[in-house]
Design an enzyme around this catalytic site. Sequence first.
Site, short mmCIF file in Angstrom:
data_model
loop_
_atom_site.label_atom_id
_atom_site.label_comp_id
_atom_site.label_asym_id
_atom_site.label_seq_id
_atom_site.Cartn_x
_atom_site.Cartn_y
_atom_site.Cartn_z
CG ASP A 83 48.48 41.39 48.93
OD1 ASP A 83 47.25 41.48 48.80
OD2 ASP A 83 49.14 40.37 48.60
CG ASP A 105 41.78 39.87 54.37
OD1 ASP A 105 40.57 39.74 54.64
OD2 ASP A 105 42.52 38.93 54.05
N GLY A 225 44.70 35.64 44.59
CA GLY A 225 45.02 34.23 44.33
C GLY A 225 44.87 33.85 42.87
CG ASN A 267 45.85 40.73 44.10
OD1 ASN A 267 45.64 41.74 43.44
ND2 ASN A 267 45.68 40.68 45.41
CB ILE A 268 50.06 37.75 39.43
CG1 ILE A 268 48.79 37.57 38.59
CG2 ILE A 268 51.14 36.75 38.99
CD1 ILE A 268 48.89 38.07 37.17
CB SER A 270 52.05 31.54 43.19
OG SER A 270 51.52 31.55 44.49
#
Length: 322
Positions: A83, A105, A225, A267-268, A270
């Site tokens: 990531d 990124d 996010g 994407n997970i 939190s």
Amino acid sequence: MALVTTTEMFKKAYDGGYAVGAFNVNNMEIVQGITEAAGELKSPVILQVSKGARAYANHTYLVKLVEAAVIENPEIPIALHLDHGDTFELCKSCIDGGFTSVMIDASSKSFEENIALTKQVVEYAHDHGVVVEAELGTLAGIEDEVVVEAGHESYTRPEEVEEFVSRTGCDSLAIAIGTSHGAYKFTAAQCTRNADGILVPPPLRFDVLEECIKRLPGFPIVLHGSSSVPQEFVKMVNQYGGNMPDAVGIPEEQLRKAATLAVCKINIDSDIRLAMTGNIRKYFAEHPDHFDPRQYLKPARQAVKDMVAHKIQYVLGSDGKA
Ligand SMILES: [Zn+2]
């Protein structure tokens, strides 16, 4: 089944109108919680490792934990993804070290610099049978070492996506349509409040997504996010001594809608942190005399599993798709 790339997963997800969850892993309990849920629901899953996770847990430990999950869950496809790789060297190190997918990124750089760096990673990755996710546009928020202040985010410009994908050869593209990293995705000023006083964030820019899909038919799109910051966990944290006022995420129904479109990876991170922290705080408050880490990590792991099972069934739609 050995670790797989995301190529087949994304093709099936695109055609089937669902998305594959990409969950960040940092320790054994998180790996177990996620893969037990995916295994029981026969769902494909992506386990992703950030630069911060590698710094915390060490590359080898994380790879071996994921390999253990592959052995324990032989019936589901599992991909191991980097990531937010920010340099060629970091991506190369993960490609050489057993990952099946990496993200480069370079979205904070200029369009031309983003293309050049992404292309360099794609060439090395493809030579080694690994796939690459790239990013155009900038998300607000904080994720490990990625920090973008509110007001400095920018939506993806759909007019750039075709040129970017054709010149870089990337396999999937993360776009910015209003999702945000972290548990504080939006300031109060960006939101309205509902009857319970909970912040309601601005809706995702589906017009930007639709425009990207039109220009890249059949191409897998990624949303970063995309935690929903379940208020049950925020409440639990705050009830048992924490202090997380106005933590708010992306409504699940908007993610569900994105998953039915070209979004193949959501994407997970939190939500995993919140599930664990809420439950550990609760456990400590209710059992002040306990001191065995297994006692409080067990409900934390179960909470991760239950949360991931919920996402797979009601947000991603990937159950039964292994
Ligand atoms: Zn991200």
